[in-house]
Each structure stands twice: as structure tokens, then as C-alpha cells.
Design an enzyme around this catalytic site. Structure first.
Site, PDB file in Angstrom:
ATOM      1  CD  GLU A 196      12.437 117.857 -41.201  1.00 52.40           C
ATOM      2  OE1 GLU A 196      12.240 117.848 -39.965  1.00 52.40           O
ATOM      3  OE2 GLU A 196      12.874 116.880 -41.831  1.00 52.40           O
ATOM      4  CD  GLU A 292      16.900 117.322 -42.783  1.00 52.59           C
ATOM      5  OE1 GLU A 292      16.520 116.386 -42.054  1.00 52.59           O
ATOM      6  OE2 GLU A 292      16.823 118.508 -42.463  1.00 52.59           O
TER       7      GLU A 292
END
Ligand code: CA
Length: 674
Positions: A196, A292
Site C-alpha cells: 500500500e 486484499e
């Protein structure tokens, strides 16, 4: 019968608390929940690319296992580590993902928690996963602890380094870590350079520096695992991925997969996920993945550390039910959304399905204090919570204050006692399709009341479908037929109940027609022009500032509302004047929602008879997103009506003022004869 018995057992046994610690009652085998027996229904996904990967990040497994928690298969058999990974494989997974932190330990060797996920943990779990026939993805955070859009901390050892030294250190760390995995025989097929990294990586926020670091990682990956694919990973498809992709191209970053996280509560619509990832695939020619995603099967907490998705935060949700079926619905619809990108779609991974409580904690249980104490010890000793107190030296502001257990134990695909939920089978069911058997309709979700003005056609407002929930919490949409004879009598101003009949087949039904009611409110004729904003523009209204305008944001009714937002102070009026057509008493009302308006804010409506000087007014306090507030002499008997004579000029003014950053919508503004 079986289900009722299980529920009864559950309510009795859960009171005793349960534990794996030696001092606690050994009752994990006896705990049962109704959730466990529920089978899910999943539609087959027809357009999965042939090499599409289903899987999950199970990074916390080892620390939970070391803490003494036990996992069970669908039949209640205990699983060792090999059995656990074999269950994931037989449930339809192709790949598992492990995060790797550089050095998640303090100077005394005590783990920071969050699974204490170092290279060795990935080796241990990776060997077992490989044995089960699973591929392995390694997710380098290039940090000593959690890395995400808010946090990209430099590993301790790299703090003193120059940019060049850091790049070399990242390359050699990647090489050494992957070499250990390779030497141990772990089948690594995907490696992510960073986690991320929307706002930076390893303390570097500039794209030039970040891209040099990505490439340092990529060089080592190509060297050690020449067949593995390299992923970059960002957090939210509502971010500017096109610009990210441009930076990656400009700096010649060597990668194969553009990955994204996607959590439905925070990351926009599925349609947006599909269209953004399709655009990225088209621009870059790379593969795309959801790396995710997750959903909760319950709003309860199972370990004594409050959860992100909880009764407090998420009691009403517009997405999926909080149930085992809700998880199946979420996983399959996110997978469908990424598959809809086309051949570039490479996979969809669930996040942390195995992060269960060490011991099931029930605050009302007899041994509650003991259970919580045992959990706290395990979180500290084995790193099975999100952070231990030892992480405070590295991350004082967050872990140093809030260290503790898991905030996601209700999003696992195992229940609080470690038993596999049928939602874990979703990965298999998506390839084959699966119908749960013996389901019946447990409730119809009451359609929201409708309001229309006198003279409008009620058919324009009645829903053509209703939603129902089966006993496994699966939500279905049914077509309905309204009772036309009844509707013919609903024409005058007033409140009514209308009825429809479900025309679709209802699971578990004996064929008896199922009726559903709806409340109907026929309002008097609105003297305002465009009081419901449904003209789609400001027709009728004089709006004093562009911070407010007619948009499709959060309407109360219909498709449009008067929306406002301002970076600076909120201050505007919206008004219109009419000429009274007859003598009489005028009543008014207004609906509003919004927030961040600060103390002493005003959302006011004033109705003035310019000919007599008399006026009446009402106001609302904004209470948050979609928390509609109403004011007016229709809704509130404390506000008098306003006398008007034929030909009088009547002005209605909405006055809004509040703090910088305030936002909201106003809808269904109403002025009528009483
Ligand atoms: Ca928790």
C-alpha cells in the site's frame, strides 16, 4: 432441530469462557455456534481467466498457532499446520500471501506483534503451504512493522543511510530473504515490492526515490526467482491510479502486476473497481489483482480487543449482511468485479481469514478476566495481536498507545473457536457454483415509506422489487405486483398502507402468496417550484453561493438534492417567492442531513409573508451522513402555520452557515395550504 440445539449449547457454553492456556477450561471442542452449520450459496463465475488465482493472506497464522489456538476443518477435526494449509487448498485457494517485515523486534529480541512476520515466519509457513500445493506470494513491507497509506516507516537499520545506501540495502535484504525461501523449497510465484505504497515507501515520499527502491527490489526478485511475477500494491481504487501508473512508466519500474486493496466500506463501488483496474490494465499492459479484501461474519468481538467493523461503527450497512453468507457474497462479488476486467485479471486475495482469537473472550463469561489476561500474555509473548507493547519503541504514536489484540477477528473465515466457516469454501464454490440446501425465507426487508405530492402518479414511486433474507442471511431480490384496486383508492392527501404480492418463487415456500406492505404518504400540493429538486437544476431557486447547488449527492427522495460543501466557512441562502393563490394557512417542511458544521451552526428555513411582515421559521441540527432531520410546521406542531391572503407575496428562505469543511444536503422543501 439441529440448529436450535446448537444455539442452546452455544448460549450455555459461551458463558464459561474457553481457553487454550493451561489454567483455563479446555472447552474449545465443545463450543459451537450456529454460524458454523450454515452453508452458503455462491454463483459460479463464468469469466475467470484460466490462470486466475484465488487465495488469502494468512500472515498471522503462525503466531496464533504458537499462542495455542486450534483450527478445525468443516467436520470439526483438529488441524496441524500441514492440515491447515491443506484445508485452504481444498477450499479452492491457489495461493497464500505472507507479509515480511525487516526486523520486527526490539533490542532485547521481543516481537512487535502483528504476527512477528519476519522472513523465518514466511519460510516456516511457506514450506507447509508449498507441501499443500499452494503457490506463495511474499509481501515485502520494507519496514520493521505495518506499512500502509498512513505509515511507511524506514527499517531501523536503514535510518542512518543515504539514498544510495538504502537502495543497496533494500536490494540485498530482498535477495537474502528470497534466497532463504528458495533454499527452503518455498514455491514463491509473486513478490510485492512494498505494501500500500500510495504515499511513499521506507520513509521515502518522492516518486523518484520510491521508484528507485521498487527497482532495487525488482532486481533481486528477478535474480533469485526468475519466474516469479513482481507486484506493486496500492490501497484504494478511488486514488489516482492513472497518475501512479504514469510515474511507474516514467521511472521505468520493472513490474508485472498492478495490485490494489479493496475494502467495500471504504474503497468505492465495485463498478469503479472494475473500470479503474481495466483502465490501468489497458494503459500499462500489466496484469491486475485485488491483493486484499475482507468482510465480517459478525459484529461481535472475539478476543477482547475492539474490532474495526463493529456494532458501534457499522450497525447499518448498504453492502452485504454481516454473516457467513455475507462473506461469501462479498468475496464472490469482488472476485467477479476484478474478473470483469478481462484477461488481465490475475486474482483476488482475502486478507487474514485465519486471524482468530487466541482464546474466545466473552465479557459476560465466568472466566472473562482470566481469558483476557491469557490473551494479553499471548499477544505480548507470541505477537498474536496487532501490536505488542514492545512495538512502542519503533511506533510510539500508534502501537505505543493502542497496542493489543486483533481488530479483525470477526472478518476471519474461521469462527472465534477456530472452526472453518462455509464462507472459506467460497473460493471453490466460485469455480463450480454452489446452492445451499433447505433454505427458507426468514424475513422480508420492509420497503422504505414513500411520499408523493397530491396529483402525482403513485406508480412512479412504488418499488417494483422487495428484498428478503433467507435463514442463512443471503439477501435476494423479489419482483412484486401491487394491488391496483387498492391503489385506485389512494389519491387524497393523507397516510395509507399499500400492499403487493411477491411474484417470484420463494425458497422453502409452500406456495402461499406472500404479501408485503408499504407506507404511503400523500402530501398536499407543493406551492414551491422544484421543492424536491427533481428538475435536476436550480429552477425556481435563487442560490447565493456556488458552494451549494443541485446535485445527485445523497437525495432524501428521488435523484437530486440541494448539496453544499465548502473548504472555507459555509455560508449561503437558497430562496424563492410565490404569490398566494387563495386565503388560507400555509405550512412548510424541509429535510436535511450532513455534518462537520462546527458549534453554533445554522440550517434554518424562514417563511415570510412580505405583505403582512409575519414570518415563521424552523431549524435542524445536522446529525451525520444520511441521518435525516426534519423541520417545519408540517412535521412539528410547535411551529404555527402562516396566514396568507390571496395575492400576498410569500418568500421562503433557507439559511445555512457553519464551519469550514461543513457539508450536507437539503431535500423535499415543502410549502402548502394546510
Ligand atoms: Ca477483536
Amino acid at each position: 432441530m439441529k440448529r436450535k440445539l446448537a444455539a442452546l449449547l452455544c448460549s450455555v457454553l459461551l458463558l464459561t469462557g474457553c481457553g487454550n492456556d493451561n489454567t483455563l477450561p479446555k472447552c474449545a471442542d465443545l463450543i459451537t455456534t450456529t454460524d458454523r452449520e450454515i452453508s452458503v450459496s455462491v454463483s459460479r463465475i463464468d469469466n475467470l481467466p484460466s490462470d486466475f488465482l484465488m487465495g488469502a493472506d494468512v500472515s498471522s497464522y503462525l503466531s496464533i498457532d504458537k499462542s495455542g489456538a486450534v483450527y478445525y476443518d468443516y467436520d470439526g477435526n483438529k488441524l496441524d499446520m500441514d492440515g491447515f494449509f491443506a484445508l485452504l487448498k481444498s477450499s479452492g485457494m491457489d495461493i497464500v500471501r505472507f507479509r515480511v517485515w525487516n526486523d520486527p523486534y526490539d533490542d532485547k529480541g521481543r516481537g512487535y506483534g502483528g504476527g512477528n512476520c519476519d522472513t523465518q515466519a514466511a519460510v516456516t509457513m511457506g514450506q507447509s503451504a508449498t507441501k499443500a500445493g499452494l503457490q506463495v506470494m511474499i509481501d515485502f513491507h520494507y519496514s520493521d512493522f505495518w506499512a500502509d497509506p498512513n505509515k511507511q516507516m524506514t527499517p531501523k537499520a536503514w535510518l542512518v543511510m543515504s539514498d544510495d545506501e538504502k537502495e543497496a540495502a533494500l536490494e540485498s535484504f530482498t535477495r537474502e530473504s528470497l534466497t532463504k525461501l528458495k533454499d527452503a523449497g518455498v514455491n514463491v510465484t509473486i513478490v510485492s515490492v512494498g505494501n500500500e505504497t500510495d504515499n511513499g515507501m521506507s520513509g521515502e515520499t518522492g516518486w523518484a526515490e520510491r521508484c528507485s527502491l521498487y527497482n532495487a527490489g525488482s532486481r533481486a526478485i528477478r535474480e533469485v526467482f526468475s519466474d516469479a511475477l513482481i507486484a506493486v500494491h496500492y490501497s484504494n481504487p478511488e486514488h489516482d491510479y492513472v497518475t501512479y501508473a504514469k510515474h511507474l512508466a516514467d521511472y521505468n519500474v520493472d513490474y508485472d502486476i498492478f495490485g490494489t486493496s479493496y475494502y467495500p466500506c471504504w474503497h468505492g463501488s465495485l463498478e469503479n473497481l472494475t473500470s479503474v483496474m481495466k483502465e490501468i490494465a489497458d494503459i500499462t499492459g500489466k496484469r491486475v489483482m485485488v491483493l486484499e479484501t475482507s468482510w465480517a461474519y459478525t459484529l461481535e468481538d472475539g478476543d477482547g480487543n475492539g474490532n474495526t467493523v463493529s456494532h458501534e461503527e457499522n450497525s447499518d450497512n448498504p453492502y452485504y449482511s454481516f454473516s457467513v453468507q455475507g462473506q461469501a457474497d462479498e468475496i464472490s462479488s469482488v472476485t467477479q468485479a476484478i474478473a470483469d476486467v478481462g484477461d488481465a485479471a490475475l486474482g483476488c486475495l482475502y486478507w487474514e481469514p485465519a486471524w482468530i482469537p487466541v482464546n474466545y473472550y466473552n465479557p459476560q463469561g465466568r472466566d472473562a478476566d482470566k481469558v483476557l489476561e491469557a490473551n494479553r500474555k499471548a499477544w505480548e509473548k507470541y505477537g498474536s495481536g496487532w501490536a505488542s507493547s514492545y512495538a512502542s519503541v519503533y511506533d510510539p504514536a500508534d502501537a505505543g498507545v493502542y497496542y493489543g489484540g486483533s481488530a479483525v477477528d470477526n472478518q476471519a473465515l474461521f469462527d472465534f473457536a477456530g472452526y472453518a466457516l462455509d464462507s472459506l469454501n467460497t473460493f471453490r464454490y466460485m469455480r463450480e457454483g454452489h446452492e445451499a440446501e433447505g433454505l427458507t425465507l426468514s424475513q422480508i426487508i420492509m420497503p422504505a415509506p414513500i411520499s408523493l405530492e397530491y396529483g402525482e402518479d403513485i406508480h412512479d414511486y412504488l418499488p417494483m422489487t422487495v428484498r428478503g433474507e433467507l435463514d442463512n442471511k443471503q439477501r435476494l431480490t423479489f419482483n412484486v405486483e401491487w394491488d391496483e384496486e387498492e391503489l385506485a383508492g389512494i389519491t387524497e392527501v393523507g397516510e395509507y398502507t399499500a400492499h403487493c404480492t411477491i411474484t417470484d418463487e420463494i425458497p422453502g415456500s409452500d406456495g402461499t402468496p406472500r404479501k408485503v406492505m408499504i407506507k404511503v404518504n400523500i402530501l398536499p400540493e407543493n406551492l414551491l417550484i422544484n421543492g424536491d429538486m427533481e428538475r435536476g437544476d436550480a429552477t425556481g431557486w435563487t442560490i447565493s453561493d456556488p458552494m451549494a447547488g443541485i446535485t445527485t449527492d445523497d437525495p432524501y427522495r428521488g435523484d437530486y438534492s440541494l448539496h453544499f460543501w465548502s473548504e472555507g466557512q459555509v455560508s449561503f441562502t437558497a430562496s424563492q417567492s410565490i404569490t398566494a393563490g387563495a386565503d388560507g394557512e400555509l405550512v412548510f417542511s424541509m429535510k436535511a442531513q450532513g455534518g462537520d458544521m462546527g458549534d453554533g451552526h445554522i440550517v434554518k428555513i424562514v417563511v415570510t409573508n412580505e405583505s403582512t411582515g409575519a414570518s415563521v421559521e424552523g431549524s435542524v441540527t445536522l446529525a451525520g451522513w444520511q441521518k435525516w432531520q426534519e423541520t417545519g410546521s408540517i412535521g412539528d406542531s410547535g411551529i404555527p402555520s402562516l396566514e396568507a391572503g390571496a395575492g400576498d407575496k410569500i418568500t421562503l428562505e433557507i439559511v445555512v452557515s457553519g464551519a469550514a469543511g461543513g457539508w450536507g444536503t437539503i431535500d423535499d422543501v415543502f410549502l402548502a395550504y394546510k
